[in-house]
Design a protein around this motif. Sequence first.
Motif, PDB file in Angstrom:
ATOM      1  N   LEU A 721     -24.591   9.059  19.822  1.00 57.50           N
ATOM      2  CA  LEU A 721     -25.476   8.325  18.915  1.00 57.50           C
ATOM      3  C   LEU A 721     -24.679   7.694  17.766  1.00 57.50           C
ATOM      4  CD1 LEU A 721     -28.741  10.448  18.489  1.00 57.50           C
ATOM      5  CD2 LEU A 721     -28.520   8.239  19.574  1.00 57.50           C
ATOM      6  N   TYR A 730     -27.093   2.021  24.061  1.00 59.10           N
ATOM      7  CA  TYR A 730     -27.781   3.317  24.008  1.00 59.10           C
ATOM      8  C   TYR A 730     -27.959   3.967  25.384  1.00 59.10           C
ATOM      9  CZ  TYR A 730     -28.765   2.415  19.105  1.00 59.10           C
ATOM     10  OH  TYR A 730     -28.633   2.192  17.777  1.00 59.10           O
ATOM     11  N   PHE A 766     -31.134   7.197  16.582  1.00 62.77           N
ATOM     12  CA  PHE A 766     -32.054   7.729  17.597  1.00 62.77           C
ATOM     13  C   PHE A 766     -33.295   6.841  17.723  1.00 62.77           C
ATOM     14  CE2 PHE A 766     -35.735  10.293  18.785  1.00 62.77           C
ATOM     15  CZ  PHE A 766     -35.299  10.862  19.968  1.00 62.77           C
TER      16      PHE A 766
END
Length: 841
Positions: A721, A730, A766
Amino acid sequence: VKKLGIVAVSNALPQDITCLAADRMLIFASYDNILHAFARNKEVVHTYEGHKAKIHLLQPFGDHVISVDVDNVLIVWNIQSEEEYLQVDFDKATFTVSAILHPSTYLNKILLGSEQGSLQLWNIRSNKLLYSFPGWNSAVTTLEQAPAVDVVAVGLVSGHIIVHNIKFDESLMKFQQDWGPITAISFRTDGHPVMAAGSPIGHIALWDLEEKKLMCQMQDAHSTAVAGMSFVPGEPLLITNGADNAIRVWIFDGPGGTGRVLRSRMGHSAPPTKIRYHGQNGEQILSAGQDGTLQSFSTVHEKFNKSLGRGSINKKKSKKKGLKLDTMALPPITVFASEVAHQSDWDGIVACHQGYITCTTWNYQKTSMGAHKLRPEEFSKHKPIGVYAAAVDITSCGNFAVIGLSTGRVDVYNIQSGIHRGCYGKERAHEGAIRGVAVDGLNQLIITAGSEGLIKFWKFKSKDLVYATELSSSPSGILLHRDSGILGVALDDFSISILDIETRKIVRMFSGHYGRINDMTFSPDGRWLITSSMDRTIKTWDLPSGCLIDCFLVESAAVSLAMSPTGDFLASAHVDDLGIYLWSNRALYSLVSLRPLPADYEPSAVTCPNTFPLQDVDVAGDEEKCDEMIEYISPEQLGEQLVTLSSLPESRWKNLLSLDVIKKRNKPREPPKVPKSAPFFIPTVPGLIPQYVAPEEENDTQSKIVNLGVLAQKSDFYIHLEEALNTHEYTAPFNLLKSLGPSNIEIELRGLAPEGGGSVQVMLSFLRMIGTMLNRKYNFELAQAYLALFLKLHLKIMSSEPDLLEEISRLSTQLEETWVHLRSLFNQSLCVLTYMKSALL
């Protein structure tokens, strides 16, 4: 002969075999002017070409084989080299060869019989005529060697049999039969001096050679001429065959020296008119033939075949008169229906006969004609002209038969008692002739089709008319698939309509045949309709898609079709063909592409199935088509507009929000007991993929102060992350999260908060990862579950961080848009489904 079963089947010759002979090694078969030799009962090993006309006599002769053609040319062939050893041309005016025999112990000699009546003995090796026998002024039809040396039986056209000694040229005995020319002769070799002779009308005469008189007659051994007969050497068994498509083994163990049938195998002696599967196991096919018989053929083994006999007005009188003089015989069966529900209690088959008003019942268990003749009361005294039964059906319970007449009348009979139970309509059900009747599976409805173009639905019990629908053309036949309530209607304009008997609407229309539709059959699941037509095609229609999915051309048009109740075979009977052909359903054994055929599809001609499997050329071509289907791999996401779910099991994401409840429930009731001597394990990092913990450096000085830095070790997910903040990629952190279990996911998400050793920046990362997932629209349910858990754990921290709040509000609008779009699609689908369920279209 012991079981009369097939031992071997040879490869097929290109035309019908006209002549057959065998020696101890090879089997010789000829068609037209070509002779072939088969080895191992299977493949052709020699071919003999040289005759100009059709071969009609064959005689194997040691290392040679002799053949005679209709132009009166005799050729002796060397079997191995396939060369002509000798050719003899006879003058047709003086000596037309009609029979040939090699007398036993006569080295290199053959005896020839002629249509002029004389006999000639030739030495084949030296090509010399040794002796001419003057004959008996009647054409010789057959020559047969007697068990005694030098003695030969000569069969004549006049019906005489001369037992002749060819060494001294003198006749020993003379017999005469009254039934025309002698077709075959055979001698018993088991110690009884008996000679059997066949006749053109199917009778066999047995002559006692010691008493020189007729011993007994076997009348109607065959219904046609006896083509061949042979006593088994040393046994009281006689094998006969004829053009009535039967081979019979007779045993002579009765009084008076007469024979009885020990075993027989027979088919129809005239082509079948209608075939249908009997029962639900797909093992018996009932077949009605133009010869007036009803037979049952087994798809498992020939020994289960049986004949139910011929239809007869009065069985007792018929038996007295015999086959030939039988004026009581009924015409051939055109349509029949069978049911197994009560077949052990009473008759289970009802049949209509060609141009005949009376319908007959048949009993499958007793293999005979049944007890009842079903016809309306008013026709019991007089027979009307031009009125006949045209259609029949049996209810699924096996109690009632529904019969439609050519006048438009439809009657119901009880099969057990044969009593008439009423008729449909006041006088008649239809204005025109009845073309088909069908009863549904629950005896609620009866459907009738009339030639005036109407299909009518009646209440079975009350016999009231429920509904009538008009067709575009006159129907030629109907077929109901009881399980699904689908009715196939073949029309006179060569098209097919499919009716749903629930809604009583036409749901499919098929056109494509260019000739009268002979028969139809549904596949057991009701998805396919298979039709055969006089245009020689057999077509398979897919009902759900309404497309033609298979079509092939046969040499002669299929008269009748039947699909097995188990779906493995399609049975077909053809014009002028005695056999029933089985086609296997390839969709059961391999993947078959059911794509619709193009409109301009030209069907390829297919040869009818053989007993010997041919290498099918078309199969390879079809398999190529299927490859695309086999190798098709579904992409991650079909289209950008679609929302795609992950393929993870529900347990991995559904319980994320209730983990605390689960943990509370799973809490041990008592503290765990320490085992006495714990075994040594290498410590591992928690996760799906086992990874060992890096060994810690040993410190001699044991400190009481806990180093938080060591405890708060950064996880792989956390590191990914952090990296994604710069790269905006991602995929890696998400794939890692996807591989973890529910409790590990919670630990990872807890660790993102500052008090868990994380940072606000990683929390932001996130949220951006969730945003990316929602943008791409795949793994939709995982994004929802992970976000819900994240909000539950970190709601307090997020309210105090403006960066996080901004990201959350952006996510909220994104979620709302996606969900509104999905909800409208769901509602639309549910609305259509509800309408389809409730409204009758």
